[in-house]
Design a protein around this motif. Structure first.
Motif, PDB file in Angstrom:
ATOM      1  N   ASN A 195       0.858  -1.175   0.000  1.00  0.00           N
ATOM      2  CA  ASN A 195       0.000   0.000   0.000  1.00  0.00           C
ATOM      3  C   ASN A 195       0.898   1.230   0.000  1.00  0.00           C
ATOM      4  O   ASN A 195       2.138   1.112   0.027  1.00  0.00           O
ATOM      5  CB  ASN A 195      -0.979  -0.018   1.176  1.00  0.00           C
ATOM      6  CG  ASN A 195      -0.265  -0.052   2.512  1.00  0.00           C
ATOM      7  OD1 ASN A 195       0.863   0.403   2.635  1.00  0.00           O
ATOM      8  ND2 ASN A 195      -0.922  -0.606   3.521  1.00  0.00           N
TER       9      ASN A 195
ATOM     10  N   PHE B 128       1.621   3.424   2.179  1.00  0.00           N
ATOM     11  CA  PHE B 128       2.510   3.540   3.337  1.00  0.00           C
ATOM     12  C   PHE B 128       3.768   2.697   3.131  1.00  0.00           C
ATOM     13  O   PHE B 128       4.884   3.165   3.338  1.00  0.00           O
ATOM     14  CB  PHE B 128       1.777   3.098   4.602  1.00  0.00           C
ATOM     15  CG  PHE B 128       2.638   3.103   5.826  1.00  0.00           C
ATOM     16  CD1 PHE B 128       2.784   4.255   6.590  1.00  0.00           C
ATOM     17  CD2 PHE B 128       3.310   1.953   6.214  1.00  0.00           C
ATOM     18  CE1 PHE B 128       3.595   4.265   7.711  1.00  0.00           C
ATOM     19  CE2 PHE B 128       4.124   1.956   7.338  1.00  0.00           C
ATOM     20  CZ  PHE B 128       4.256   3.108   8.084  1.00  0.00           C
ATOM     21  N   ASP B 129       3.566   1.456   2.690  1.00  0.00           N
ATOM     22  CA  ASP B 129       4.713   0.567   2.455  1.00  0.00           C
ATOM     23  C   ASP B 129       5.692   1.183   1.474  1.00  0.00           C
ATOM     24  O   ASP B 129       6.896   1.155   1.677  1.00  0.00           O
ATOM     25  CB  ASP B 129       4.241  -0.782   1.887  1.00  0.00           C
ATOM     26  CG  ASP B 129       3.425  -1.563   2.894  1.00  0.00           C
ATOM     27  OD1 ASP B 129       3.610  -1.320   4.090  1.00  0.00           O
ATOM     28  OD2 ASP B 129       2.605  -2.394   2.474  1.00  0.00           O
TER      29      ASP B 129
ATOM     30  N   PHE C  36       7.556   4.089   2.851  1.00  0.00           N
ATOM     31  CA  PHE C  36       8.536   3.547   3.798  1.00  0.00           C
ATOM     32  C   PHE C  36       9.773   3.040   3.064  1.00  0.00           C
ATOM     33  O   PHE C  36      10.904   3.394   3.407  1.00  0.00           O
ATOM     34  CB  PHE C  36       7.877   2.414   4.596  1.00  0.00           C
ATOM     35  CG  PHE C  36       8.802   1.689   5.519  1.00  0.00           C
ATOM     36  CD1 PHE C  36       9.140   2.229   6.753  1.00  0.00           C
ATOM     37  CD2 PHE C  36       9.350   0.468   5.148  1.00  0.00           C
ATOM     38  CE1 PHE C  36       9.998   1.556   7.593  1.00  0.00           C
ATOM     39  CE2 PHE C  36      10.206  -0.198   5.988  1.00  0.00           C
ATOM     40  CZ  PHE C  36      10.530   0.350   7.214  1.00  0.00           C
ATOM     41  N   ILE C  37       9.547   2.259   2.012  1.00  0.00           N
ATOM     42  CA  ILE C  37      10.679   1.756   1.216  1.00  0.00           C
ATOM     43  C   ILE C  37      11.473   2.925   0.654  1.00  0.00           C
ATOM     44  O   ILE C  37      12.708   2.946   0.698  1.00  0.00           O
ATOM     45  CB  ILE C  37      10.173   0.848   0.074  1.00  0.00           C
ATOM     46  CG1 ILE C  37       9.492  -0.387   0.652  1.00  0.00           C
ATOM     47  CG2 ILE C  37      11.322   0.432  -0.836  1.00  0.00           C
ATOM     48  CD1 ILE C  37       8.744  -1.207  -0.380  1.00  0.00           C
TER      49      ILE C  37
ATOM     50  N   VAL D 219      13.615   4.509   3.335  1.00  0.00           N
ATOM     51  CA  VAL D 219      14.763   3.649   3.646  1.00  0.00           C
ATOM     52  C   VAL D 219      15.859   3.841   2.600  1.00  0.00           C
ATOM     53  O   VAL D 219      17.038   4.012   2.927  1.00  0.00           O
ATOM     54  CB  VAL D 219      14.321   2.169   3.699  1.00  0.00           C
ATOM     55  CG1 VAL D 219      15.525   1.246   3.625  1.00  0.00           C
ATOM     56  CG2 VAL D 219      13.547   1.905   4.976  1.00  0.00           C
ATOM     57  N   ILE D 220      15.456   3.861   1.330  1.00  0.00           N
ATOM     58  CA  ILE D 220      16.446   4.038   0.259  1.00  0.00           C
ATOM     59  C   ILE D 220      17.048   5.437   0.314  1.00  0.00           C
ATOM     60  O   ILE D 220      18.256   5.616   0.142  1.00  0.00           O
ATOM     61  CB  ILE D 220      15.784   3.758  -1.108  1.00  0.00           C
ATOM     62  CG1 ILE D 220      15.415   2.277  -1.185  1.00  0.00           C
ATOM     63  CG2 ILE D 220      16.724   4.130  -2.234  1.00  0.00           C
ATOM     64  CD1 ILE D 220      14.636   1.904  -2.407  1.00  0.00           C
TER      65      ILE D 220
ATOM     66  N   VAL E  74      17.609   7.294   2.931  1.00  0.00           N
ATOM     67  CA  VAL E  74      18.644   7.336   3.975  1.00  0.00           C
ATOM     68  C   VAL E  74      19.895   6.584   3.518  1.00  0.00           C
ATOM     69  O   VAL E  74      21.020   7.073   3.659  1.00  0.00           O
ATOM     70  CB  VAL E  74      18.109   6.735   5.292  1.00  0.00           C
ATOM     71  CG1 VAL E  74      19.209   6.698   6.336  1.00  0.00           C
ATOM     72  CG2 VAL E  74      16.930   7.532   5.796  1.00  0.00           C
ATOM     73  N   ALA E  75      19.688   5.404   2.931  1.00  0.00           N
ATOM     74  CA  ALA E  75      20.838   4.600   2.502  1.00  0.00           C
ATOM     75  C   ALA E  75      21.681   5.368   1.497  1.00  0.00           C
ATOM     76  O   ALA E  75      22.915   5.422   1.605  1.00  0.00           O
ATOM     77  CB  ALA E  75      20.350   3.286   1.897  1.00  0.00           C
TER      78      ALA E  75
ATOM     79  N   LEU F 228      23.705   8.129   3.260  1.00  0.00           N
ATOM     80  CA  LEU F 228      24.822   7.622   4.069  1.00  0.00           C
ATOM     81  C   LEU F 228      25.977   7.187   3.174  1.00  0.00           C
ATOM     82  O   LEU F 228      27.132   7.557   3.398  1.00  0.00           O
ATOM     83  CB  LEU F 228      24.353   6.449   4.937  1.00  0.00           C
ATOM     84  CG  LEU F 228      23.413   6.828   6.079  1.00  0.00           C
ATOM     85  CD1 LEU F 228      22.896   5.584   6.771  1.00  0.00           C
ATOM     86  CD2 LEU F 228      24.130   7.720   7.079  1.00  0.00           C
TER      87      LEU F 228
ATOM     88  N   MET G  36      27.708  10.171   1.554  1.00  0.00           N
ATOM     89  CA  MET G  36      28.598  10.913   2.452  1.00  0.00           C
ATOM     90  C   MET G  36      29.919  10.177   2.623  1.00  0.00           C
ATOM     91  O   MET G  36      30.975  10.779   2.742  1.00  0.00           O
ATOM     92  CB  MET G  36      27.934  11.094   3.817  1.00  0.00           C
ATOM     93  CG  MET G  36      26.934  12.218   3.828  1.00  0.00           C
ATOM     94  SD  MET G  36      26.425  12.656   5.479  1.00  0.00           S
ATOM     95  CE  MET G  36      25.272  11.400   5.874  1.00  0.00           C
ATOM     96  N   ARG G  37      29.827   8.858   2.618  1.00  0.00           N
ATOM     97  CA  ARG G  37      31.041   8.092   2.851  1.00  0.00           C
ATOM     98  C   ARG G  37      31.937   8.078   1.603  1.00  0.00           C
ATOM     99  O   ARG G  37      33.139   8.223   1.693  1.00  0.00           O
ATOM    100  CB  ARG G  37      30.656   6.668   3.245  1.00  0.00           C
ATOM    101  CG  ARG G  37      31.787   5.674   3.316  1.00  0.00           C
ATOM    102  CD  ARG G  37      32.444   5.691   4.674  1.00  0.00           C
ATOM    103  NE  ARG G  37      33.833   5.257   4.565  1.00  0.00           N
ATOM    104  CZ  ARG G  37      34.429   4.437   5.412  1.00  0.00           C
ATOM    105  NH1 ARG G  37      33.789   3.991   6.455  1.00  0.00           N
ATOM    106  NH2 ARG G  37      35.686   4.094   5.253  1.00  0.00           N
TER     107      ARG G  37
ATOM    108  N   GLU H 166      30.963  12.259  -1.394  1.00  0.00           N
ATOM    109  CA  GLU H 166      30.758  13.670  -1.113  1.00  0.00           C
ATOM    110  C   GLU H 166      31.981  14.515  -1.408  1.00  0.00           C
ATOM    111  O   GLU H 166      31.873  15.710  -1.669  1.00  0.00           O
ATOM    112  CB  GLU H 166      30.307  13.887   0.333  1.00  0.00           C
ATOM    113  CG  GLU H 166      29.410  15.109   0.439  1.00  0.00           C
ATOM    114  CD  GLU H 166      29.127  15.500   1.863  1.00  0.00           C
ATOM    115  OE1 GLU H 166      29.552  14.776   2.766  1.00  0.00           O
ATOM    116  OE2 GLU H 166      28.517  16.549   2.055  1.00  0.00           O
TER     117      GLU H 166
ATOM    118  N   LEU I 229      26.223  16.889  -1.724  1.00  0.00           N
ATOM    119  CA  LEU I 229      25.175  16.042  -1.152  1.00  0.00           C
ATOM    120  C   LEU I 229      23.800  16.383  -1.725  1.00  0.00           C
ATOM    121  O   LEU I 229      22.905  15.544  -1.738  1.00  0.00           O
ATOM    122  CB  LEU I 229      25.176  16.196   0.365  1.00  0.00           C
ATOM    123  CG  LEU I 229      24.452  15.119   1.166  1.00  0.00           C
ATOM    124  CD1 LEU I 229      25.105  13.780   0.947  1.00  0.00           C
ATOM    125  CD2 LEU I 229      24.455  15.475   2.640  1.00  0.00           C
TER     126      LEU I 229
END
Lengths: 291, 67, 284
Positions: free
Chosen positions: B20, B22-23, B26-27, B30-31, B33-34, B37, B40-41, B44, B49
């Motif tokens: 749905n 929301f799912d 949410f996915i 998650v992507i 944020v990944a 991160l 940045m590592r 960058e 960024l």
């Protein structure tokens, strides 16, 4: 038909309490994670820092190493627990005298506090007092978890297996007791051997239960703190400082709450992703079993 | 009774599973944020960024819409 | 025919050997702790026997009646019992709602509550500590170092767990019973009280038991969110390990004390443990 207002009414107290102790800290830690908050700084209070904390964090070798150690620990313990649990459940399913007694004994470690488990294993392993170094020494093995990183790691693994394999076994037994008996009996009549019964009936029928046990074990192993802390204190050096211990021991004495919060958030992110992936697999498997 | 839900279940998109809204958001997060991160590592030092943010926002939109 | 009977007999023997070996492995660490708790400081390092004829009661008496550990035990009892009562009542209501009603986003709510259970306490400790000691305070009133603070915080892991267990159990109670009662004019609360609770009683009992044990055993929250007044017995155990040396005997004695209630409960409900642990994974 039924009003969902009633449902919300019934859920409300739960949601309020979980909101207070679950959601609020989550939002708060997110908020603090984007700030610098030095408790001994001249400017007390929060200073906006953007993603600086996270930028620092992805280069923080100590944190990443702790995360890696936690994963290594999880893989070792959970895989052994699952295999042992499966075998034991398979064995315990058979009827024999005293089954209830053995099951109860087997369940015992579950009720012991993780901290107490750590304490008992510490009593087993401290040099000069514990029987483990004493007897291992007699057969020529120099065993000292205060000194050898390798031995410390595997002692924590062993302790965790001792503590949690019963949970896996009992969960499987619970799943088994709810299963129909006919397929097993039918297979016996057809002359299937133990391995065939295990592989073609036991495993597929238990799949949802196995996945749930796997899920719970992975989650618990990833966040382990107290047992290991009591046993080794995260040492020797940092050999058993898994990610939970790292956060607990490093964040609190640290003077920058902002950085600590960012670390907490990153761990949470990591756990939520793993949790979600596993749950998706479980619901998928359940749906397949259901249709 | 299924039809009463506002987060209507629909035919799986390119994610190949029932989700749905929301799912999918949410996915997407998650992507999001990944990507940040990892960016940045590893990236960058050469690329700002902001580029990561733009890419991941587009991704969230794509996943929410067609996922 | 005779041969197969013999094989069966051999198998039985093999089974017993496996189970006796397992029992020994399971019990030995705890037995060893008991031995340590029964020995004085001097005896600890001189006596290597695996049996014990005398008990050094000092290890139990001193921390419990002269030290602060008596108070810690009382604190643990208050917190665990309070938390269990709260959790069971709320979880029955919530599980009933999730089981019987189609709540908008019920799946997502369920997932969220489970995330709370799965979240590493280490990640929540800092924000909870800050909230309890700095943010959520009115004058001198704060949640830090109070029983009620711990009771609330233990809901984080106990409530989702209880809902999860109870939902599976309530799902197994046929809805026709609810409907019949509703026709007779019973309210929702009435249905829960008169139909769900009695029918789910074994499940509720095991949930309560497990919740109580989890609360009794908890350490991380207790150690970060209390300082003096509300410290629990698990936090006390760590206090034995000091820089000047550890009093192993007293620590083992207190560990034994902290084991007792769990043991007692295990004996009481061991027959229900397996029935209670299905997590709704298997439909009956």
């Amino acid at each position: 038909m039924k009003s969902s207002k009633t449902a919300w009414g019934l859920l409300a107290p739960t949601l309020i309490i979980l909101g207070l102790v679950g959601l609020l800290p989550f939002i708060y830690v997110l908020y603090v994670g984007f700030h610098d908050w030095m408790i001994f700084a001249k400017v007390s209070g929060l200073v906006w820092a953007g993603v600086d904390n996270y930028r620092e964090l992805v280069f923080d070798e100590d944190f990443l190493a702790a995360l890696g150690r936690g994963l290594r620990f999880t893989i070792w313990t959970v895989s052994i627990q699952m295999v042992l649990g499966l075998l034991l459940a398979h064995l315990l399913m058979k009827k024999f005298k005293g089954r209830g007694f053995f099951r109860a004994i087997h369940a015992l470690p579950l009720t012991v506090a993780p901290l107490v488990v750590g304490a008992t294993w510490r009593l087993l392993t401290i040099p000069g007092l514990g029987p483990l170094p004493f007897y291992l020494n007699k057969i020529g093995i120099d065993y000292n978890i205060g000194w050898s990183a390798q031995q410390a790691f595997f002692t924590t693994v062993l302790m965790h297996i001792w503590h949690w394999t019963p949970f896996v076994t009992l969960t499987f037994l619970a799943g088994l007791s709810a299963l129909p008996k006919e397929p097993f009996e039918g297979a016996m009549v057809d002359g299937a051997n133990q391995w065939q019964i295990f592989r073609y009936i036991f495993l597929p029928m238990l799949k949802p239960v196995i996945l749930i046990a796997l899920f719970l074990r992975i989650m618990d192993a990833l966040r382990i703190v107290d047992e290991v802390w009591m046993l080794t204190g995260g040492g020797p050096g940092t050999a058993t400082r898994y990610v939970g211990i790292h956060i607990w021991r490093v964040v609190f004495p640290m003077t920058n709450y902002g950085y600590g919060s960012a670390m907490s958030v990153l761990l949470l992110y990591f756990i939520i992703v793993v949790c979600w992936l596993l749950l998706t697999v479980i619901t998928q498997a359940k749906r397949e079993a259901g249709t | 009774m299924e039809a009463k839900k506002t987060n209507k279940k629909r035919e799986p998109g390119f994610l190949r599973m029932e989700t749905n809204l929301f799912d999918r958001i949410f996915i997407g997060v998650v992507i999001f944020v990944a990507i940040h991160l990892l960016w940045m590592r590893f990236l960058e030092s050469s690329i700002s960024l902001t580029v990561a943010s733009i890419i991941s926002l587009v991704l969230i939109f794509v996943i929410a819409k067609w996922g | 025919m005779k041969q197969s009977a013999r094989r069966k007999g051999l198998k039985q023997v093999f089974l017993y050997i496996v189970w006796i070996a397992l029992t020994l492995i399971t019990l030995f660490p705890i037995y060893w702790m008991f031995l340590i708790s029964a020995r004085s400081r001097v005896e600890l390092f001189s006596n290597r026997n695996l049996y014990q004829t005398t008990i050094f009661w000092e290890n139990f008496v001193r921390p419990l009646f002269q030290g602060v550990y008596g108070q810690y035990v009382v604190n643990s009892l208050i917190v665990a019992t309070g938390n269990t009562l709260l959790v069971v009542v709320l979880a029955v209501l919530a599980a009933y709602a999730l089981s019987r009603y189609r709540v908008k986003g019920g799946q997502n709510i369920f997932f969220w509550t489970i995330t709370n259970r799965m979240a590493p306490p280490a990640a929540f400790m800092l924000p909870l500590f800050l909230l309890y000691s700095r943010v959520l305070r009115i004058g001198d009133l704060q949640l830090y170092d109070t029983h009620i603070g711990l009771i609330l915080v233990y809901c984080v892991f106990n409530l989702p767990f209880a809902i999860w267990l109870l939902k599976g159990i309530i799902d197994g109670i046929p809805t026709s019973l609810d409907d019949a009662a509703r026709v007779d004019g019973a309210s929702t609360v009435g249905i829960i009280r008169r139909i769900i609770v009695p029918l789910a009683a074994p499940g509720i009992a095991i949930t309560a038991l497990l919740a109580w044990i989890f609360a009794w055993n908890e350490f991380l929250f207790a150690t970060t969110l209390t300082s003096v007044k509300a410290r629990t017995i698990t936090t006390g155990l760590v206090e034995f390990v000091t820089v000047v040396g550890t009093n192993w005997g007293e620590m083992a004695a207190m560990a034994i004390i902290s084991l007792l209630p769990a043991l007692l409960f295990l004996v009481l409900v061991q027959r229900y443990i397996i029935a209670g642990l299905t997590f709704g994974a298997v439909r009956e």
